[in-house]
Design a protein around this motif. Structure first.
Motif, PDB file in Angstrom:
ATOM      1  N   MET A   2       0.848  -1.199   0.000  1.00 21.84           N
ATOM      2  CA  MET A   2       0.000   0.000   0.000  1.00 21.84           C
ATOM      3  C   MET A   2       0.878   1.242   0.000  1.00 21.84           C
ATOM      4  N   HIS A   3       0.453   2.251  -0.753  1.00 14.57           N
ATOM      5  CA  HIS A   3       1.190   3.514  -0.800  1.00 14.57           C
ATOM      6  C   HIS A   3       1.215   4.142   0.593  1.00 14.57           C
ATOM      7  N   PRO A   4       2.331   4.767   0.987  1.00 18.90           N
ATOM      8  CA  PRO A   4       2.440   5.331   2.346  1.00 18.90           C
ATOM      9  C   PRO A   4       1.366   6.348   2.712  1.00 18.90           C
ATOM     10  N   ILE A   5       0.823   7.070   1.730  1.00 20.78           N
ATOM     11  CA  ILE A   5      -0.206   8.066   2.057  1.00 20.78           C
ATOM     12  C   ILE A   5      -1.606   7.620   1.627  1.00 20.78           C
ATOM     13  N   ALA A   6      -1.762   6.353   1.245  1.00 23.71           N
ATOM     14  CA  ALA A   6      -3.066   5.889   0.748  1.00 23.71           C
ATOM     15  C   ALA A   6      -4.165   6.030   1.793  1.00 23.71           C
ATOM     16  N   SER A   7      -3.861   5.708   3.045  1.00 28.71           N
ATOM     17  CA  SER A   7      -4.885   5.809   4.088  1.00 28.71           C
ATOM     18  C   SER A   7      -5.329   7.255   4.274  1.00 28.71           C
ATOM     19  N   ARG A   8      -4.369   8.174   4.253  1.00 29.15           N
ATOM     20  CA  ARG A   8      -4.713   9.593   4.412  1.00 29.15           C
ATOM     21  C   ARG A   8      -5.551  10.082   3.235  1.00 29.15           C
ATOM     22  N   MET A   9      -5.167   9.709   2.020  1.00 27.61           N
ATOM     23  CA  MET A   9      -5.931  10.138   0.849  1.00 27.61           C
ATOM     24  C   MET A   9      -7.325   9.526   0.845  1.00 27.61           C
ATOM     25  N   VAL A  41      -2.067  16.909  -2.092  1.00 28.09           N
ATOM     26  CA  VAL A  41      -0.920  16.311  -2.790  1.00 28.09           C
ATOM     27  C   VAL A  41       0.393  17.029  -2.497  1.00 28.09           C
ATOM     28  N   CYS A  42       0.360  18.031  -1.620  1.00 28.86           N
ATOM     29  CA  CYS A  42       1.573  18.789  -1.291  1.00 28.86           C
ATOM     30  C   CYS A  42       1.841  18.793   0.216  1.00 28.86           C
ATOM     31  N   PRO A  43       1.797  17.638   0.895  1.00 27.98           N
ATOM     32  CA  PRO A  43       2.021  17.653   2.343  1.00 27.98           C
ATOM     33  C   PRO A  43       3.411  18.176   2.678  1.00 27.98           C
ATOM     34  N   GLY A  44       3.454  19.139   3.583  1.00 24.79           N
ATOM     35  CA  GLY A  44       4.729  19.731   3.973  1.00 24.79           C
ATOM     36  C   GLY A  44       5.252  20.762   2.994  1.00 24.79           C
ATOM     37  N   ASN A  45       4.519  21.026   1.922  1.00 22.62           N
ATOM     38  CA  ASN A  45       4.959  22.004   0.921  1.00 22.62           C
ATOM     39  C   ASN A  45       3.807  22.956   0.606  1.00 22.62           C
ATOM     40  N   PRO A  46       3.399  23.759   1.575  1.00 26.38           N
ATOM     41  CA  PRO A  46       2.241  24.632   1.358  1.00 26.38           C
ATOM     42  C   PRO A  46       2.480  25.699   0.303  1.00 26.38           C
ATOM     43  N   LYS A  47       3.727  26.095   0.088  1.00 26.93           N
ATOM     44  CA  LYS A  47       3.989  27.102  -0.942  1.00 26.93           C
ATOM     45  C   LYS A  47       3.639  26.566  -2.325  1.00 26.93           C
ATOM     46  N   VAL A  78      -0.251  11.275  -8.282  1.00 25.73           N
ATOM     47  CA  VAL A  78       0.061  12.698  -8.446  1.00 25.73           C
ATOM     48  C   VAL A  78       1.028  13.155  -7.361  1.00 25.73           C
ATOM     49  N   PHE A  79       0.798  12.718  -6.132  1.00 28.52           N
ATOM     50  CA  PHE A  79       1.731  13.024  -5.049  1.00 28.52           C
ATOM     51  C   PHE A  79       3.144  12.585  -5.418  1.00 28.52           C
TER      52      PHE A  79
END
Length: 354
Positions: A1-8, A170-176, A347-348
């Motif tokens: 499973m993708h590391p951010i799949a649960s969050r998405m 799709v930009c966690p930690g990169n709000p800019k 996309v992430f």
């Protein structure tokens, strides 16, 4: 499973469930106001609002959306809030970090039905139809004046804010980067507070996964949005009422006769609700919808942001629609939740070099 799949998965579940909660009472809230909304919820024995709204047969505006009501749901019904989230995903799949406003215009013309747009988006779309050739370099001249689209009487209303979520996801930690991307989208149809609200939602969404809590993420997001005093005031109002269960009523009273689909009053409601109920998904979407104004939009935005936390979405919200996501985009009528999750994770990866 993708590391951010649960969050998405939670983000999509939260956004779709919040939208479905608010959809049956959107017309009621806008046409008859928060007092009548509360009365109808009381007649349906639905307060406090912690599950989908029953169709008690007491108001035709609710009954017209009975497929979004408790006991009648088999999928999430098509809605512009979900259309725009899927469209943002499609644009990021094709253009990634290089997304421009011209790209957004082309995707609207190719994929977004005119009849599925409202207020600022419809006004901008009308201009695109008149000058459409100029949006396609292979068929016309480059350099079209964006002000023709964004200079409309609704350009500080909520439309851009409801198009913002996926850019943050799709930009966690990169709000800019999230702000850069959402601004290219927002400025097609909006200005001022309309753009600032979209930027805040995208930046907040990018920061929540790595912050202590939504309040901490919000404080870090605020400096990243355009200098817009009315938007800052709306955010501050929502912050000042955090923890107050009557905050929604105070916000609607504060903004008085402002349009129910303006950015400012709805942005204040979103901030208040998420800060007040960061540990209770039921209450977060339930209270923001019960407060009135743009009920489906606010339910969707709060639900999506809430889902970015490492906390489960209760099953009674997700089980009824069975992972079936209705849309009304060209050539698409229904999508699968997990397919959307997989595409969002891809996309992430593309944006973040994974």
């Amino acid at each position: 499973m993708h590391p951010i799949a649960s969050r998405m998965t939670r983000a999509w579940q939260g956004r779709i469930s919040g939208c479905m909660l608010g959809k049956p009472v959107e017309g009621l809230s806008m046409r008859k106001g928060p007092a009548e909304l509360k009365r109808q919820l009381e007649l349906a024995s639905a307060l406090p609002l912690r599950n989908y709204i029953p169709d008690a047969g007491t108001d035709p505006l609710i009954s017209s959306q009975t497929r979004c009501c408790l006991g009648n749901i088999s999928r999430s019904e098509p809605d512009d809030d979900i259309n725009y989230a899927v469209l943002a995903l499609m644009m990021l799949e094709q253009h990634g970090r290089s997304l421009t406003t011209r790209d957004v215009a082309q995707h609207w013309l190719r994929h977004l039905p005119y009849a599925a747009t409202y207020t600022a988006e419809r006004a901008a779309y009308r201009i695109l139809l008149i000058h459409g050739e100029e949006w396609f370099p292979e068929r016309g001249e480059a350099g079209f004046d964006l002000d023709l689209c964004s200079d409309n009487p609704y350009n500080d209303w909520i439309g851009a804010q409801i198009r913002a979520d996926v850019y943050g996801w799709v930009c966690p930690g990169n709000p800019k980067l999230a702000v850069q991307l959402v601004t290219e989208d927002a400025k097609l149809s909006h200005r001022g507070a309309g753009v600032a609200g979209a930027q805040l939602v995208a930046a907040w969404g990018a920061l929540i996964p790595e912050a202590t809590d939504p309040a901490d993420a919000l404080m870090k997001a605020i400096p990243l949005i355009d200098d817009c005093p009315p938007a800052f005031e709306a955010i501050a109002l929502g912050q000042s009422l955090a923890g107050n269960p009557m905050g929604g009523q105070s916000i609607t009273a504060h903004y008085g006769d402002m349009s129910a689909v303006h950015t400012l009053n709805n942005l204040a409601l979103v901030v208040w609700s998420l800060l007040t109920y960061p540990d209770d998904f039921d209450a977060a979407i339930g209270e923001v919808v019960a407060a009135g104004l743009d009920t489906d939009c606010n339910g969707a935005t709060v639900g999506g942001l809430w889902g970015l936390q490492d906390k489960p979405i209760p099953d009674h919200w997700t089980t009824p629609w069975q992972g079936r996501v209705g849309v009304s985009l060209a050539g698409q009528s229904e999508l699968e939740l997990m397919a959307l999750v997989d595409r969002t994770c891809a996309v992430f990866d593309a944006l973040n070099g994974h």
